[in-house]
Design an enzyme around this catalytic site. Structure first.
Site, mmCIF file in Angstrom:
data_model
loop_
_atom_site.group_PDB
_atom_site.id
_atom_site.type_symbol
_atom_site.label_atom_id
_atom_site.label_comp_id
_atom_site.label_asym_id
_atom_site.label_seq_id
_atom_site.Cartn_x
_atom_site.Cartn_y
_atom_site.Cartn_z
ATOM 1 N N LYS A 1 130.231 32.207 -51.976
ATOM 2 C CA LYS A 1 131.358 31.450 -52.547
ATOM 3 C C LYS A 1 132.673 31.852 -51.867
ATOM 4 O O LYS A 1 133.572 31.022 -51.722
ATOM 5 C CB LYS A 1 131.444 31.672 -54.060
ATOM 6 N N LYS B 1 118.997 25.747 -50.301
ATOM 7 C CA LYS B 1 118.679 25.301 -51.658
ATOM 8 C C LYS B 1 119.462 24.036 -52.007
ATOM 9 O O LYS B 1 120.575 23.827 -51.501
ATOM 10 C CB LYS B 1 118.951 26.420 -52.672
ATOM 11 N N LYS C 1 125.042 21.427 -55.678
ATOM 12 C CA LYS C 1 126.093 20.435 -55.871
ATOM 13 C C LYS C 1 127.078 20.447 -54.713
ATOM 14 O O LYS C 1 127.761 19.471 -54.458
ATOM 15 C CB LYS C 1 126.891 20.785 -57.142
HETATM 16 P P1 AMP Z 1 124.278 26.630 -61.304
HETATM 17 O O1 AMP Z 1 124.330 25.186 -60.993
HETATM 18 O O2 AMP Z 1 124.528 27.471 -60.106
HETATM 19 O O3 AMP Z 1 125.117 27.011 -62.499
HETATM 20 O O4 AMP Z 1 122.762 26.962 -61.672
HETATM 21 C C1 AMP Z 1 122.225 26.804 -62.960
HETATM 22 C C2 AMP Z 1 120.761 27.180 -62.996
HETATM 23 O O5 AMP Z 1 119.985 26.352 -62.094
HETATM 24 C C3 AMP Z 1 120.448 28.628 -62.573
HETATM 25 O O6 AMP Z 1 119.413 29.146 -63.384
HETATM 26 C C4 AMP Z 1 119.975 28.484 -61.159
HETATM 27 O O7 AMP Z 1 119.109 29.525 -60.779
HETATM 28 C C5 AMP Z 1 119.246 27.154 -61.197
HETATM 29 N N1 AMP Z 1 119.258 26.495 -59.866
HETATM 30 C C6 AMP Z 1 120.356 26.097 -59.169
HETATM 31 N N2 AMP Z 1 120.011 25.528 -57.989
HETATM 32 C C7 AMP Z 1 118.651 25.567 -57.941
HETATM 33 C C8 AMP Z 1 117.682 25.124 -56.972
HETATM 34 N N3 AMP Z 1 118.024 24.514 -55.842
HETATM 35 N N4 AMP Z 1 116.355 25.332 -57.256
HETATM 36 C C9 AMP Z 1 115.988 25.926 -58.420
HETATM 37 N N5 AMP Z 1 116.847 26.367 -59.357
HETATM 38 C C10 AMP Z 1 118.166 26.198 -59.139
#
Ligand code: AMP
Ligand code: TRP
Length: 326
Positions: A110, A192, A195
Site C-alpha cells: 500500500k 490476486k 479492487k
Molecule cells: P479486503 O478487500 O482487502 O478488505 O479483503 C477482505 C477479505 O477478502 C479478506 O479476508 C481477504 O483475505 C479476502 N480477499 C481479498 N482479495 C482476495 C482474493 N483475490 N482471493 C481470495 N480472498 C481475497
C-alpha cells in the site's frame, strides 16, 4: 467457538472477497458464534472520499446480508460504532515491536501504491486489526490467504501482552479456505484479484451478467489447448477452473474430464454461465435490501450494542491487567 472477521468498505465486493472470505462466513454461521464487522476505521488509512464513506458502509452491510449472513445467527456491526476497538488498539500498540510492523507485506504494497499517503494509521493498521480480533476473545478468523500474515502478528501481539501483563487475551487461529483462498486477476493471473488492479481482471459479486460474461471471455489464458489445473504453467486456466468449480460445485477433476478436448472458448462460456447462475440469487437479494434502509440500520444498531457488551468486558480486564484500572 467465537469467529470474527471483517472487510473494508472501499467499494463493491469482488469474487475474491466472496470466495476467499464471505462464503466461509455464511457456512460457519450455523456452527459457531460469529461476529462480522464493516471495518470503516481501516478504510480511512488509504485515500478515500469522506462524502462517500457512509454510503459504502451501508452498502457493505447490505452485501453481507445479500451474501447470506443471517442477523439472527450472527452479530453484524460497524467498527467505528464500538469505541473499544480504537482504545484496545492504542494499548496493544505499546507491546507491538516496530520491526514487526515494518515487515508487513500489505503495508509495503500500500505504501508503494500511494507513496503520497503513507501515514502512521496505515503503519498501525495491523494493530487495529489485532484489537478487532482480540477484543472478542476470538477463536478463529476466516480470511483469504493475503490476511494470514496479519493474523500471525495478532497471535504474536497476544503473546507479548500475556507475557507482560499475565494471561488476559486469547490467541486466535486463522481459517483459510481450501479452495478460493486466493482468486487471481483475470487479466494478470499471477496477481490476486483486487479492487485496485485492472478493472477488467476483477469481477464484482453483484455485477451485471453481460459484463461478467465479457470479462471471462477476455480472461488471459495461455497458448496451449488443454484444460488442466496447473497453477505454474497455466495460471489463467487454473484460476478459471477454481472459479467454475466453486460456482458449479463440481470437483476440478470432473471439470477437467468434462472439458477434455473442448476449446478454451467453450470452457469460458460454461464458466461464465456457472458463475452468473451462482451469483444471481445474491444480486436479487441485494436489490431488495437496497430499499430497506431502516431494517438494515436497525440490524447494525443492535449488532453494535451486542458487540459492545463483550468488548467492554474485555477492556475492563485489559485495563486492570495493565494497571490502568482497579
Ligand atoms: P479486503 O478487500 O482487502 O478488505 O479483503 C477482505 C477479505 O477478502 C479478506 O479476508 C481477504 O483475505 C479476502 N480477499 C481479498 N482479495 C482476495 C482474493 N483475490 N482471493 C481470495 N480472498 C481475497
Ligand atoms: N485487514 C483485513 C483486510 O484487509 C480487514 C480486517 C480488519 C479484518 N480487521 C479484521 C479481517 C479482523 C479479519 C479480522 O482484508
Amino acid at each position: 467457538m467465537r469467529i470474527f472477521s471483517g472487510i473494508r468498505p472501499t467499494g463493491d465486493i469482488h469474487l475474491g472477497n466472496y470466495l476467499g472470505a464471505i462464503k466461509q462466513w455464511v457456512d460457519l454461521q450455523n456452527q459457531a458464534e460469529p461476529i462480522f464487522c464493516v471495518v470503516d476505521m481501516h478504510a480511512v488509512t488509504t485515500p478515500y472520499d469522506p462524502k462517500k464513506l457512509q454510503g459504502q458502509v451501508f452498502e457493505l452491510a447490505i452485501d453481507y446480508l445479500a451474501a447470506g449472513l443471517d442477523p439472527d445467527k450472527c452479530i453484524l456491526f460497524v467498527q467505528s460504532h464500538v469505541k473499544e476497538h480504537c482504545e484496545l488498539a492504542w494499548l496493544l500498540g505499546t507491546v507491538t515491536p516496530m520491526g514487526e510492523l515494518k515487515r508487513m507485506t500489505q503495508f509495503k504494497d500500500k505504501s508503494k501504491q500511494h507513496p503520497e499517503y503513507v501515514n502512521a494509521g496505515l503503519f498501525n493498521y495491523p494493530v487495529l486489526m489485532a484489537a478487532d480480533i482480540l477484543l472478542y476473545k476470538t477463536d478463529a478468523v476466516p480470511i483469504g490467504k493475503d490476511q494470514e500474515q496479519h493474523v500471525e502478528l495478532t497471535r504474536a501481539i497476544c503473546r507479548y501482552f500475556n507475557n507482560q501483563f499475565g494471561p488476559t487475551l486469547k490467541e486466535p487461529k486463522s481459517m483459510v479456505p481450501e479452495a478460493g483462498a486466493k482468486i487471481m486477476s483475470l487479466t494478470e493471473p499471477d496477481k490476486k484479484m483486487s479492487k485496485t488492479g485492472n478493472p477488467k481482471g476483477c469481477i464484482g459479486v453483484f455485477e451485471e451478467p453481460e459484463s461478467i460474461a465479457k470479462k471471462i471471455a477476455s480472461a488471459v489464458t495461455d497458448t496451449g489447448r488443454e484444460i488442466k489445473f496447473d497453477v505454474k504453467r497455466k495460471p489463467g486456466i487454473a484460476n478459471l477452473l477454481t472459479i467454475n468449480s466453486l460456482a458449479s460445485q463440481k470437483p476440478i477433476e470432473q471439470l477437467e474430464a468434462e472439458f477434455s478436448g473442448k476449446s478454451y472458448s467453450e470452457f469460458k462460456k460454461a464458466t461464465a454461465q456457472a458463475l452468473i447462475d451462482y451469483l444471481e440469487p445474491l444480486r436479487k437479494k441485494r436489490k431488495e435490501l437496497l430499499t430497506r434502509e431502516v431494517y438494515v440500520n436497525d440490524i447494525l444498531r443492535k449488532g453494535a450494542s451486542k458487540s459492545q457488551t463483550i468488548a467492554s468486558q474485555t477492556m475492563r480486564e485489559v485495563k486492570s491487567a495493565m494497571g490502568l484500572e482497579k
